[in-house]
Design a protein around this motif. Structure first.
Motif, PDB file in Angstrom:
ATOM      1  N   VAL A 165       0.995  -1.028  -0.041  1.00 58.93           N
ATOM      2  CA  VAL A 165      -0.049   0.141  -0.045  1.00 58.93           C
ATOM      3  C   VAL A 165       0.829   1.165   0.059  1.00 58.93           C
ATOM      4  CG1 VAL A 165      -1.981   1.310   1.154  1.00 58.93           C
ATOM      5  CG2 VAL A 165      -1.574  -1.191   1.157  1.00 58.93           C
ATOM      6  N   ALA A 166       0.500   2.192  -1.143  1.00 56.25           N
ATOM      7  CA  ALA A 166       1.238   3.607  -1.015  1.00 56.25           C
ATOM      8  C   ALA A 166       0.250   4.372  -0.538  1.00 56.25           C
ATOM      9  CB  ALA A 166       1.551   3.882  -2.430  1.00 56.25           C
ATOM     10  N   HIS A 167       0.664   5.013   0.656  1.00 58.24           N
ATOM     11  CA  HIS A 167      -0.245   5.791   1.574  1.00 58.24           C
ATOM     12  C   HIS A 167       0.346   6.959   2.113  1.00 58.24           C
ATOM     13  CE1 HIS A 167       0.560   4.047   5.576  1.00 58.24           C
ATOM     14  NE2 HIS A 167       0.895   3.353   4.609  1.00 58.24           N
ATOM     15  N   LEU A 168      -0.492   7.741   2.686  1.00 58.81           N
ATOM     16  CA  LEU A 168      -0.015   8.650   3.748  1.00 58.81           C
ATOM     17  C   LEU A 168       0.332   8.195   5.140  1.00 58.81           C
ATOM     18  CD1 LEU A 168      -2.140  11.782   2.366  1.00 58.81           C
ATOM     19  CD2 LEU A 168       0.376  11.240   1.838  1.00 58.81           C
ATOM     20  N   GLY A 169       1.512   8.637   5.744  1.00 55.37           N
ATOM     21  CA  GLY A 169       1.750   8.274   7.330  1.00 55.37           C
ATOM     22  C   GLY A 169       1.080   9.303   8.037  1.00 55.37           C
ATOM     23  N   THR A 170       1.178   8.950   9.315  1.00 58.07           N
ATOM     24  CA  THR A 170       0.518   9.855  10.343  1.00 58.07           C
ATOM     25  C   THR A 170       1.159  11.116  10.219  1.00 58.07           C
ATOM     26  OG1 THR A 170       2.124   9.081  11.990  1.00 58.07           O
ATOM     27  CG2 THR A 170       0.022   7.911  11.885  1.00 58.07           C
ATOM     28  N   ASP A 171       2.100  11.526   9.696  1.00 53.79           N
ATOM     29  CA  ASP A 171       2.742  12.796   9.479  1.00 53.79           C
ATOM     30  C   ASP A 171       2.307  13.499   8.018  1.00 53.79           C
ATOM     31  OD1 ASP A 171       4.158  11.076   7.491  1.00 53.79           O
ATOM     32  OD2 ASP A 171       6.169  11.591   8.438  1.00 53.79           O
ATOM     33  N   GLY A 172       1.563  12.593   7.400  1.00 52.66           N
ATOM     34  CA  GLY A 172       1.022  13.050   6.104  1.00 52.66           C
ATOM     35  C   GLY A 172       1.961  12.913   4.805  1.00 52.66           C
ATOM     36  N   LYS A 173       3.011  12.463   5.149  1.00 50.44           N
ATOM     37  CA  LYS A 173       4.178  12.034   4.140  1.00 50.44           C
ATOM     38  C   LYS A 173       3.749  10.590   3.405  1.00 50.44           C
ATOM     39  CE  LYS A 173       7.593  15.082   6.029  1.00 50.44           C
ATOM     40  NZ  LYS A 173       8.848  15.013   6.627  1.00 50.44           N
ATOM     41  N   ILE A 219     -11.124  -7.662   6.392  1.00 54.49           N
ATOM     42  CA  ILE A 219      -9.822  -7.124   6.775  1.00 54.49           C
ATOM     43  C   ILE A 219      -9.998  -5.661   6.709  1.00 54.49           C
ATOM     44  CG2 ILE A 219      -7.598  -7.406   6.229  1.00 54.49           C
ATOM     45  CD1 ILE A 219      -7.794 -10.174   5.237  1.00 54.49           C
ATOM     46  N   VAL A 220      -9.786  -4.931   7.720  1.00 51.33           N
ATOM     47  CA  VAL A 220      -9.837  -3.536   7.551  1.00 51.33           C
ATOM     48  C   VAL A 220      -8.259  -2.872   7.738  1.00 51.33           C
ATOM     49  CG1 VAL A 220     -11.033  -1.420   8.321  1.00 51.33           C
ATOM     50  CG2 VAL A 220     -12.020  -3.505   8.273  1.00 51.33           C
ATOM     51  N   ARG A 221      -8.056  -1.920   6.931  1.00 51.77           N
ATOM     52  CA  ARG A 221      -6.805  -1.384   7.270  1.00 51.77           C
ATOM     53  C   ARG A 221      -6.760   0.233   7.246  1.00 51.77           C
ATOM     54  NH1 ARG A 221      -4.069  -5.856   3.188  1.00 51.77           N
ATOM     55  NH2 ARG A 221      -4.202  -7.583   4.640  1.00 51.77           N
ATOM     56  N   HIS A 222      -6.149   0.925   8.364  1.00 49.77           N
ATOM     57  CA  HIS A 222      -6.170   2.355   8.332  1.00 49.77           C
ATOM     58  C   HIS A 222      -5.086   2.765   7.739  1.00 49.77           C
ATOM     59  CE1 HIS A 222      -6.538   6.327   9.888  1.00 49.77           C
ATOM     60  NE2 HIS A 222      -7.240   6.042  11.028  1.00 49.77           N
ATOM     61  N   THR A 223      -5.046   3.227   6.750  1.00 44.85           N
ATOM     62  CA  THR A 223      -3.800   3.691   5.805  1.00 44.85           C
ATOM     63  C   THR A 223      -4.162   5.226   5.616  1.00 44.85           C
ATOM     64  OG1 THR A 223      -4.798   2.872   4.133  1.00 44.85           O
ATOM     65  CG2 THR A 223      -3.011   1.542   5.288  1.00 44.85           C
ATOM     66  N   ALA A 224      -4.846   6.016   6.298  1.00 52.63           N
ATOM     67  CA  ALA A 224      -4.897   7.569   6.095  1.00 52.63           C
ATOM     68  C   ALA A 224      -4.481   8.312   7.008  1.00 52.63           C
ATOM     69  CB  ALA A 224      -6.398   7.472   6.018  1.00 52.63           C
ATOM     70  N   ALA A 225      -3.964   9.521   6.653  1.00 53.03           N
ATOM     71  CA  ALA A 225      -3.542  10.679   7.487  1.00 53.03           C
ATOM     72  C   ALA A 225      -4.939  11.081   8.260  1.00 53.03           C
ATOM     73  CB  ALA A 225      -2.924  11.607   6.895  1.00 53.03           C
ATOM     74  N   ALA A 226      -5.282  10.361   9.209  1.00 50.52           N
ATOM     75  CA  ALA A 226      -6.753  10.565   9.641  1.00 50.52           C
ATOM     76  C   ALA A 226      -6.797  10.335  11.234  1.00 50.52           C
ATOM     77  CB  ALA A 226      -7.791   9.765   8.980  1.00 50.52           C
ATOM     78  N   THR A 244     -15.658 -15.028   0.767  1.00 52.02           N
ATOM     79  CA  THR A 244     -14.643 -14.023   0.201  1.00 52.02           C
ATOM     80  C   THR A 244     -14.165 -13.265   1.413  1.00 52.02           C
ATOM     81  OG1 THR A 244     -16.411 -12.416   0.175  1.00 52.02           O
ATOM     82  CG2 THR A 244     -16.468 -13.545  -1.533  1.00 52.02           C
ATOM     83  N   ALA A 245     -12.766 -12.571   1.246  1.00 49.58           N
ATOM     84  CA  ALA A 245     -12.308 -11.765   2.050  1.00 49.58           C
ATOM     85  C   ALA A 245     -12.514 -10.380   1.508  1.00 49.58           C
ATOM     86  CB  ALA A 245     -10.776 -12.416   2.287  1.00 49.58           C
ATOM     87  N   THR A 246     -13.036  -9.377   2.163  1.00 43.95           N
ATOM     88  CA  THR A 246     -13.213  -8.100   1.758  1.00 43.95           C
ATOM     89  C   THR A 246     -12.192  -7.341   2.568  1.00 43.95           C
ATOM     90  OG1 THR A 246     -15.668  -8.352   1.024  1.00 43.95           O
ATOM     91  CG2 THR A 246     -14.602  -6.138   1.466  1.00 43.95           C
ATOM     92  N   ILE A 247     -11.175  -6.526   1.696  1.00 48.18           N
ATOM     93  CA  ILE A 247     -10.045  -5.741   2.370  1.00 48.18           C
ATOM     94  C   ILE A 247     -10.441  -4.477   2.193  1.00 48.18           C
ATOM     95  CG2 ILE A 247      -7.468  -5.259   2.529  1.00 48.18           C
ATOM     96  CD1 ILE A 247      -7.211  -8.230   1.232  1.00 48.18           C
ATOM     97  N   VAL A 248     -10.593  -3.548   3.062  1.00 52.69           N
ATOM     98  CA  VAL A 248     -10.861  -2.112   2.869  1.00 52.69           C
ATOM     99  C   VAL A 248      -9.794  -1.447   3.652  1.00 52.69           C
ATOM    100  CG1 VAL A 248     -12.588  -0.362   3.543  1.00 52.69           C
ATOM    101  CG2 VAL A 248     -13.485  -2.701   3.143  1.00 52.69           C
ATOM    102  N   TYR A 249      -9.609  -0.317   2.787  1.00 54.12           N
ATOM    103  CA  TYR A 249      -8.495   0.638   3.027  1.00 54.12           C
ATOM    104  C   TYR A 249      -8.978   2.107   3.357  1.00 54.12           C
ATOM    105  CZ  TYR A 249      -5.694  -3.168   1.090  1.00 54.12           C
ATOM    106  OH  TYR A 249      -5.035  -4.353   0.870  1.00 54.12           O
ATOM    107  N   ALA A 250      -8.691   2.626   4.492  1.00 52.05           N
ATOM    108  CA  ALA A 250      -8.901   4.023   4.541  1.00 52.05           C
ATOM    109  C   ALA A 250      -7.691   4.869   4.047  1.00 52.05           C
ATOM    110  CB  ALA A 250      -9.201   4.606   6.009  1.00 52.05           C
ATOM    111  N   ILE A 251      -7.889   5.692   2.988  1.00 54.56           N
ATOM    112  CA  ILE A 251      -6.573   6.363   2.344  1.00 54.56           C
ATOM    113  C   ILE A 251      -7.102   7.944   2.364  1.00 54.56           C
ATOM    114  CG2 ILE A 251      -6.301   4.482   1.157  1.00 54.56           C
ATOM    115  CD1 ILE A 251      -7.547   5.585  -1.409  1.00 54.56           C
ATOM    116  N   GLY A 252      -5.884   8.642   2.090  1.00 54.13           N
ATOM    117  CA  GLY A 252      -6.157  10.092   2.087  1.00 54.13           C
ATOM    118  C   GLY A 252      -5.669  11.058   3.229  1.00 54.13           C
ATOM    119  N   SER A 253      -6.278  12.187   3.271  1.00 51.57           N
ATOM    120  CA  SER A 253      -5.825  12.971   4.417  1.00 51.57           C
ATOM    121  C   SER A 253      -7.078  13.809   4.781  1.00 51.57           C
ATOM    122  CB  SER A 253      -4.941  13.970   3.909  1.00 51.57           C
ATOM    123  OG  SER A 253      -4.857  15.178   4.792  1.00 51.57           O
TER     124      SER A 253
END
Length: 258
Positions: free
Chosen positions: A95-103, A124-131, A187-196
């Motif tokens: 996952v290419a995403h924003l870290g907690t620092d927004g980078k 499967i849920v993944r928090h990969t947002a600057a949020a 099925t396995a549903t994988i959901v990503y939170a992305i963005g800022s």
């Protein structure tokens, strides 16, 4: 060196596993299309934010990965990972995403592709947002608290529809709910939170792995002997469901702010 299995466990993989790994790439950096290079070769051109590409079939070994603006050279890469270690026989999401620092950053996750009992689905849920973090509530009480980037949660649950609400962590500010969520059997549903959150670009990316049905006659053993309970899904103890709804709530909140 970065091991692409860093966010998961390979303890269950046999030592002799030599099959190629299936590697999906998730683009969670807002407003920036990229070209993805693997070992110097442009592998995914003009990759758009919010999309999932692959899976790529990669043999076990080390890989150099680079993300550039479309058409630009690797020397001008926005993000690079050298000597990323890919094991054999795994299913991985990078996952290419924003870290907690927004980078921008790259985070690998190992996808659980274990077989599911009849009537079951995997979330499967993944928090990969600057949020910010969120709490999940059932009956007005938090059951899963302080979910943060870049963590994940998962649960094997009864296929069907569930309802819940979510709040910003430590508050009573509801961001979603009650809301229904439909989970498909096998099925396995994988959901990503992305963005800022600060930039009001929060969004959702989703990936599905199917074909996880168990063979007939082996249904009860895979879940400790529990028989299928039908489509109803008890709330308590199913934190993965709540995380998903919480992330959808954050995305909806961002849309409302636009």
């Amino acid at each position: 060196m970065v091991a692409l299995g860093a966010a998961g466990s390979f303890a269950s993989l046999p030592a002799h596993a030599a099959a190629n790994s299936q590697v999906s790439v998730v683009h969670g950096i807002p407003a920036q299309p990229v070209d993805v290079y693997v070992n110097g070769k442009k592998t995914i051109p003009d990759f758009q934010p919010g999309k999932v590409a692959g899976p790529l079939s990669l043999a076990a070994g080390q890989y150099d990965i680079a993300l550039t603006k479309p058409g630009e050279a690797i020397g001008q890469a926005l993000l690079t990972v050298d000597d990323a270690e890919v094991p054999g026989g795994a299913n991985i999401s990078l996952v290419a995403h924003l870290g907690t620092d927004g980078k921008p950053t790259l985070t690998p996750f190992v996808n659980d592709t274990g077989k599911l009992a009849a009537g079951k689905a995997r979330l499967i849920v993944r928090h990969t947002a600057a949020a910010p973090a969120v709490d999940v509530r059932a009956g007005g009480q938090p059951v899963f608290e302080d979910l943060t980037n870049p963590n994940e949660a998962k649960a094997d649950v009864d296929a069907g529809t569930v309802a819940a609400d979510v709040v910003l962590a430590g508050t009573d500010t509801r961001v979603l709910g009650p809301a229904d969520l439909d989970l498909k059997e096998g099925t396995a549903t994988i959901v990503y939170a992305i963005g800022s959150a600060d930039d009001k670009t929060l969004d959702i990316a989703a990936q599905t792995v199917d074909g996880l049905h168990s063979a007939p006659g082996g249904v009860p053993g895979g879940n400790g002997g529990r028989a299928d309970q039908g489509p109803s899904l008890p709330w308590y103890g199913l934190g993965g469901i709540g995380i998903l709804l919480a992330l959808f709530g954050l995305a909806r909140l961002a849309v409302a702010r636009r």
